[in-house]
Design an enzyme around this catalytic site. Sequence first.
Site, PDB file in Angstrom:
ATOM      1  N   ASP A 270      -4.198 -11.182   3.424  1.00  0.00           N
ATOM      2  CA  ASP A 270      -3.210 -10.667   2.678  1.00  0.00           C
ATOM      3  C   ASP A 270      -2.169 -11.514   2.837  1.00  0.00           C
ATOM      4  OD1 ASP A 270      -2.382  -8.446   1.672  1.00  0.00           O
ATOM      5  OD2 ASP A 270      -1.877  -7.366   3.519  1.00  0.00           O
ATOM      6  N   LYS A 277       4.024 -11.919   0.966  1.00  0.00           N
ATOM      7  CA  LYS A 277       4.853 -11.303   2.170  1.00  0.00           C
ATOM      8  C   LYS A 277       5.752 -12.950   2.079  1.00  0.00           C
ATOM      9  CE  LYS A 277       1.299  -9.177   4.309  1.00  0.00           C
ATOM     10  NZ  LYS A 277       1.241  -8.176   5.317  1.00  0.00           N
ATOM     11  N   ASP A 288      -6.444  -9.555   9.470  1.00  0.00           N
ATOM     12  CA  ASP A 288      -5.951  -8.005   8.881  1.00  0.00           C
ATOM     13  C   ASP A 288      -6.993  -8.033   8.279  1.00  0.00           C
ATOM     14  OD1 ASP A 288      -4.329  -5.861   7.374  1.00  0.00           O
ATOM     15  OD2 ASP A 288      -4.425  -6.830   5.774  1.00  0.00           O
ATOM     16  N   ASP A 347       1.393  -4.423  -1.601  1.00  0.00           N
ATOM     17  CA  ASP A 347       1.217  -5.115  -0.050  1.00  0.00           C
ATOM     18  C   ASP A 347       0.196  -4.152   0.795  1.00  0.00           C
ATOM     19  OD1 ASP A 347       0.975  -7.077   2.054  1.00  0.00           O
ATOM     20  OD2 ASP A 347       2.720  -6.598   2.719  1.00  0.00           O
ATOM     21  N   GLU A 349      -2.246  -2.041   0.534  1.00  0.00           N
ATOM     22  CA  GLU A 349      -3.628  -2.250   0.135  1.00  0.00           C
ATOM     23  C   GLU A 349      -4.417  -1.787   0.740  1.00  0.00           C
ATOM     24  OE1 GLU A 349      -4.126  -5.424   2.925  1.00  0.00           O
ATOM     25  OE2 GLU A 349      -2.184  -5.349   1.982  1.00  0.00           O
ATOM     26  N   ARG A 351      -4.642   0.711   2.402  1.00  0.00           N
ATOM     27  CA  ARG A 351      -4.899   2.384   2.030  1.00  0.00           C
ATOM     28  C   ARG A 351      -6.420   2.611   1.016  1.00  0.00           C
ATOM     29  NH1 ARG A 351       1.088   3.261   2.336  1.00  0.00           N
ATOM     30  NH2 ARG A 351       0.455   1.815   3.954  1.00  0.00           N
TER      31      ARG A 351
END
Length: 500
Positions: A270, A277, A288, A347, A349, A351
């Site tokens: 991620d 990030k 992740d 970010d 993502e 969910r």
Amino acid sequence: MTAVADRSLGPELVRTEGIGQADVLVIGLTSSEDGPVIAPADVFEDVLDADTRAALLSSLRAVGAKGKGEELTRVPAPAGLGVDSVLAVGLGAAEKVDAEQIRKSAGVAGRSLTGVGTAVTTLSGLDIGAAAEGFYLGAYQFTPYKTKSAPKAGDLPVKRIEFLVPEAGFGEEALFRAQAVAEAVATARDFVNTPPSDLFPGEFANRAAELAKAAGLQVEVLDEKELEAKGFGGIIGVGKGSSRPPRLVRITYAGGDKRVALIGKGITFDTGGISIKPAANMENMTSDMGGAAAVIATTLLAARLSLPVTVTATVPMAENMPSATAQRPGDVLTQYGGTTVEVLNTDAEGRLILADAIVRASEDDPDYLIDVATLTGAQMVALGTRTPGVMGTDAFRDRVAKISQGVGENGWPMPFPAELRADINSKIADLANVAPHRWGGMLSAGIFLKEFVPEDVQWAHLDVAGPAYNTGGPFGYIGKGGTGVPVRTLIATIEDIAAE
């Protein structure tokens, strides 16, 4: 490319009625006002008679052993004991010793036994299952990428742990379960510790399918074309910024009439996507997919334990990358099932892929649904790095949290404040994927997922952003890197459902 399935497993765990050819004897010490006390005191008198115990205590006191929790003290063995040395591990005050303390103490002992061929322990007289889990997980190492030189004998983990038992048959079932659980946790750790260069969505799907097919389980893998055709807009949206396309893996163990759906976030790396990030510590985002690793390992474990429950893991896998094809802040996507979502922050993502998976898993009409995700940094702000947040339907949320605390993974029940729901409304779509503020971020993410869970399903959402990956030093039976949390919570919950 190193396959997870090829990793050499941890120490061999066996029961024994005598010391045999062991190199080291591991004993437990409790603390008291009068000094350390060997525990259990009299279960193995054939091995540790009164004179031997007295000699051991004299040596241990002479070098300052106190019996404090997880304190390690190693001394030469008394003459005639049959081992070279004795390793004493502290358990703390006798009245506070429980399964988790035994697990932690066995973990630090197992980690310290590098270079040892065979160790024998009396901790089995306290709780053979907890001791076995602790030794196995404490001794765990992940070394497939260490190539500069062959590991020295003194750096290798202990090969064999023998658990003293007072009679034939003692602890047989408990040891079998403990080893199965520990190996499942190690499988999850292996997945998490494998670098994203080797564990991208397609490869992750292949490895999961390989393990499931070897266990005789049903497997379905959807590639990016099938995901697009079937309308999995969340998974496609998150994965379209990467050159390595997404997957959805479904693994089913058909064990009984009760149906449990497990869903795990499988973001193999991620970057944050366009909402990128900060560079510092981004390497930790190899973790992740910790939720996906946990639910895959748990489904395999349920089959190995022959639990009378049908368990289906639905695992969305994607890599969240910034590119010319990546989704943008402001885009609207259509989730599987038809709900539209305005993507305000790429970010957030996890969910999006979980929502697709929840709707698909709900088509199986499960009795229980549990999703697991390294979902929010807000989880660590609220609860720290070792305490999972547990959300969901009230009764099942509390049940899962209690079970998690019982196995030592320490999940904590969290609320869904009604006032937070309006914060994920969108001006142009059914939902927004984030709230316009930073308050209660873990809870807002859970409230977003709640929109996709059928009202008649008992549901728990576990946010393990911190607990799934240890960026600090080892402690107890947890090493650096992937922890395997919450495999033990999940399997204990499924066992609890089976016992209804």
